[in-house]
Every structure is written in structure tokens, then in C-alpha cells.
Design a protein around this motif. Structure first.
Motif, short mmCIF file in Angstrom:
data_model
loop_
_atom_site.label_atom_id
_atom_site.label_comp_id
_atom_site.label_asym_id
_atom_site.label_seq_id
_atom_site.Cartn_x
_atom_site.Cartn_y
_atom_site.Cartn_z
N THR A 118 0.80 -1.28 0.02
CA THR A 118 -0.04 -0.07 0.00
C THR A 118 0.93 1.34 -0.14
O THR A 118 1.92 1.33 0.64
CB THR A 118 -0.80 0.03 1.23
OG1 THR A 118 -1.74 -1.10 1.18
CG2 THR A 118 -1.79 1.17 1.34
N ASN A 119 0.36 2.15 -0.94
CA ASN A 119 0.84 3.47 -0.58
C ASN A 119 0.02 4.37 0.33
O ASN A 119 -0.89 4.82 -0.22
CB ASN A 119 0.95 4.21 -1.93
CG ASN A 119 1.54 5.80 -1.95
OD1 ASN A 119 1.70 6.24 -0.94
ND2 ASN A 119 1.54 6.47 -3.07
N PRO A 120 0.35 4.61 1.53
CA PRO A 120 -0.40 5.14 2.58
C PRO A 120 -0.69 6.65 2.24
O PRO A 120 -1.62 7.16 2.68
CB PRO A 120 0.47 4.91 3.89
CG PRO A 120 1.65 5.02 3.43
CD PRO A 120 1.70 4.19 2.08
N ALA A 158 8.99 5.65 -2.27
CA ALA A 158 8.95 4.96 -3.58
C ALA A 158 10.18 3.68 -3.83
O ALA A 158 9.87 2.64 -4.20
CB ALA A 158 8.98 5.82 -4.69
N ASP A 159 11.47 4.10 -3.27
CA ASP A 159 12.49 3.32 -3.59
C ASP A 159 12.35 2.07 -2.44
O ASP A 159 12.57 0.90 -2.68
CB ASP A 159 13.80 3.99 -3.09
CG ASP A 159 14.19 5.10 -4.11
OD1 ASP A 159 13.95 4.86 -5.31
OD2 ASP A 159 14.93 5.85 -3.76
N ALA A 160 11.91 2.51 -1.06
CA ALA A 160 11.48 1.27 -0.17
C ALA A 160 10.56 0.35 -0.80
O ALA A 160 10.56 -0.86 -0.69
CB ALA A 160 11.26 1.96 0.95
N SER A 161 9.29 0.90 -1.54
CA SER A 161 8.28 0.22 -1.76
C SER A 161 8.84 -0.71 -3.08
O SER A 161 8.30 -1.88 -3.33
CB SER A 161 7.17 0.93 -2.39
OG SER A 161 6.51 1.74 -1.09
N ALA A 183 8.69 -4.67 -3.13
CA ALA A 183 7.82 -5.45 -4.25
C ALA A 183 8.69 -6.67 -4.72
O ALA A 183 8.22 -7.79 -5.11
CB ALA A 183 7.40 -4.61 -5.35
N HIS A 184 10.09 -6.22 -4.96
CA HIS A 184 10.83 -7.24 -5.80
C HIS A 184 11.09 -8.43 -4.63
O HIS A 184 11.27 -9.58 -4.88
CB HIS A 184 12.32 -6.79 -5.84
CG HIS A 184 12.44 -6.01 -7.07
ND1 HIS A 184 12.33 -6.71 -8.49
CD2 HIS A 184 12.44 -4.54 -7.39
CE1 HIS A 184 12.53 -5.69 -9.52
NE2 HIS A 184 12.48 -4.47 -8.76
N ASN A 235 2.69 1.11 -10.97
CA ASN A 235 4.16 0.92 -12.05
C ASN A 235 5.29 0.31 -11.05
O ASN A 235 6.03 -0.60 -11.88
CB ASN A 235 4.60 2.38 -12.31
CG ASN A 235 5.73 2.46 -13.18
OD1 ASN A 235 6.72 2.59 -12.86
ND2 ASN A 235 5.41 2.24 -14.45
N LEU A 236 5.25 0.48 -9.88
CA LEU A 236 6.41 -0.22 -8.96
C LEU A 236 6.25 -1.62 -8.67
O LEU A 236 7.04 -2.39 -9.19
CB LEU A 236 6.19 0.50 -7.74
CG LEU A 236 6.68 1.77 -7.17
CD1 LEU A 236 6.49 2.08 -5.77
CD2 LEU A 236 8.01 2.12 -8.04
N GLY A 237 4.97 -2.25 -8.88
CA GLY A 237 4.54 -3.62 -9.25
C GLY A 237 4.99 -4.21 -10.34
O GLY A 237 5.42 -5.21 -10.47
#
Length: 289
Positions: A8-10, A43-46, A50-51, A71-73
Motif C-alpha cells: 500500500t501507498n499510505p 517509492a524506493d523502499a516500496s 515489491a521485488h 508501476n512499481l509493481g
């Protein structure tokens, strides 16, 4: 027992991300799924998370947020057999729109993941980065650049002001395009490269683009007056701009786009200054919807 991991992006939608996640969790559990919920600090941590999740091979990686979160996913799941699911919680939600997902109901979107089929779809690739929607590389990208430099106001109002400011001074841009090896130079108000049909919350700039045809839709809006650009803008919501005499469309597997001083944006993310080379990778990711 199938396993879902929700990232989740809170910050999405002023807290909508957390609300959509909390609406979704009971749906997975009621259907007998094992479910985990995580979020990154930025974003970098997310992306790193995800990886890590994809490496554990869950039955679905669920991205809860806007197009940037999705997009990160895509960066993590592309080229693997781990499908992604989407709980829309952003402003645009254009990737979710491609699958007709409920945009304001986390429980309903979760049920679409739980009971949905997996589908292989194409992605566009620029270097080692992927996008699922549309690359903006013209007037729309210039507006994004201006808006990102503004500290006030917040939200959609900032983009509205940036649009008005650019309309006062914008002139047609000079482009060099290489379309499946054929080079062409032209002037245009914008060039958009669509894997999917829409950006900006339902603006169907690449109307007719399909996610599983192995092709990119390269859309040109050739020079028009600023007034005509304003008049044409509402037509993007219905795709009726395709009938405008200055509209042009090409369907290709690979395109290189160059225009001095222009930065490309895709899925709401800054992909960098032109020139950029974009290729369609057929069946690059699986989506459970």
C-alpha cells in the motif's frame, strides 16, 4: 491456501490507500486466502519490497494506490509468473480502468482479484523500466514538468494552474520519430505512446489501444491553435478526438522519440528527457482481475 501480499501507498489519495486496503482485507480472508499487508516508507523502499515479495512467489502481488504504485509493481512482476492485482486508490487509476475495476470500492475490487482470472498483457519497456499505460511527450509532459516545480496549490488544482500557464506560451514542438525503423520529422502539439488507452484519469489519448495486441499506439496531435487545443481537450474523455483532422495514429512494435528539452512521463512517473526508445513486450506481465 492461496496467498496474497498487499503493498500500500499510505499517501495515495489523501489516505484512500489505507482505507481501500482495510476494505479489501476481509474479502481475502473470507474467501480463505492467507493475506499479508505491507507498505514502504517511500517509492524506493516500496520498489525494493515489491521485488522481495515477488521472490517469495505469492499467488498475487496486490498494489494498493495510484498508477505510480502500480508501476512499481510492474517493475517487480514483469517477466515473472507472479500476477499483480490492483486496489485503485489514486487520482488517475488508468491501469485499473483498463480492466473495468471498481475505483471507489476496495471490497469490490478485492473480490475481482479473489474470483478473477489471470490475463497476460503487454507492457512498454524503456531500457530496464516498464510502463503499462501511456508515455506523454508533448504539451501534457510540459504541464507535468511545470506542476512538479510548483509548491502550491496541492492536488489536481496544481495541474489545472500549470495547464493554464502553459497554454499562454506553448508552441508546437519539433519531433524526430523512428517508427519500426522508418524515420520521420514533424511538428506537433504532442506525441503520446500508448500501451493502454488512457492517462490523466480517463483521458483516452490512445483510444483504441489494446493491452494484448503486441503493439504500441503512437498518437500525434499535429499543430493547432491554443484555442483549438482547449476545444479539443474534452473530446479526450470519449475518444472522439480521433476524428480531428490533426490527429494521426501509428501502430508499431518499437519507436524512438526525440524533441529538444522535453521530458517523458508514463504512469504518472518521470521517465527522463528525450530521446527515449520504447518497445512493446508482448505478454510481459500477468494481471489477476
Amino acid at each position: 491456501m492461496p496467498r496474497a501480499v498487499i503493498l500500500t501507498n499510505p499517501a495515495s489519495g489523501k489516505g484512500r490507500g489505507v482505507r481501500r486496503r482495510d476494505e479489501a482485507l476481509p474479502q481475502f480472508r473470507a474467501a480463505g486466502w492467507e493475506v499479508e499487508a505491507h507498505h514502504g516508507l517511500d517509492a524506493d523502499a516500496s520498489l525494493a519490497l515489491a521485488h522481495e515479495v515477488v521472490a517469495t512467489r505469492p499467488d498475487v502481488l496486490v498494489m494498493c494506490g495510484g498508477d505510480g504504485m502500480v508501476n512499481l509493481g510492474l517493475q517487480a512482476a514483469a517477466g515473472t509468473d507472479v500476477p499483480i492485482g490492483v486496489l485503485p486508490a489514486g487520482t488517475g487509476n488508468d491501469f485499473a480502468r483498463c480492466f473495468g475495476l471498481p475505483l471507489r470500492d476496495g471490497a469490490a475490487a478485492a473480490r475481482r482479484i479473489v474470483h478473477g482470472r489471470e490475463r497476460s498483457v503487454d507492457l512498454a519497456r524503456i531500457g530496464e523500466r516498464w510502463y503499462g499505460g501511456v508515455l506523454a511527450a508533448g504539451f501534457d509532459a510540459v504541464v507535468n514538468e511545470r506542476a512538479n516545480k510548483m509548491t502550491w496549490p496541492r492536488g489536481q488544482a496544481r495541474y489545472n494552474l500549470a495547464t493554464l500557464a502553459e497554454l499562454r506560451v506553448f508552441e508546437p514542438l519539433r519531433y524526430t520519430l523512428v517508427l519500426d525503423g522508418a524515420e520521420r520529422e514533424l511538428d506537433a502539439m504532442l506525441v503520446a505512446i500508448g500501451n493502454g488507452p488512457s492517462f490523466g484519469g480517463g483521458l483516452r489519448i490512445a483510444h483504441g489501444a489494446e493491452l494484448d495486441d503486441g503493439l504500441l499506439d503512437v498518437v500525434l496531435i499535429k499543430p493547432v491553435s491554443r484555442l483549438e487545443l482547449v476545444r479539443t481537450f474534452p473530446k479526450l474523455y470519449h475518444g472522439s478526438h480521433v476524428n480531428h483532422p490533426q490527429y494521426e495514429r501509428h501502430r508499431v512494435r518499437k519507436v524512438t522519440i526525440a524533441s529538444p528539452g522535453i521530458v517523458g512521463y508514463a504512469d504518472g512517473e518521470r521517465f527522463g528527457p528525450l530521446p527515449l526508445s520504447v518497445e512493446c513486450v508482448a505478454g510481459a506481465v500477468r494481471v489477476r482481475a
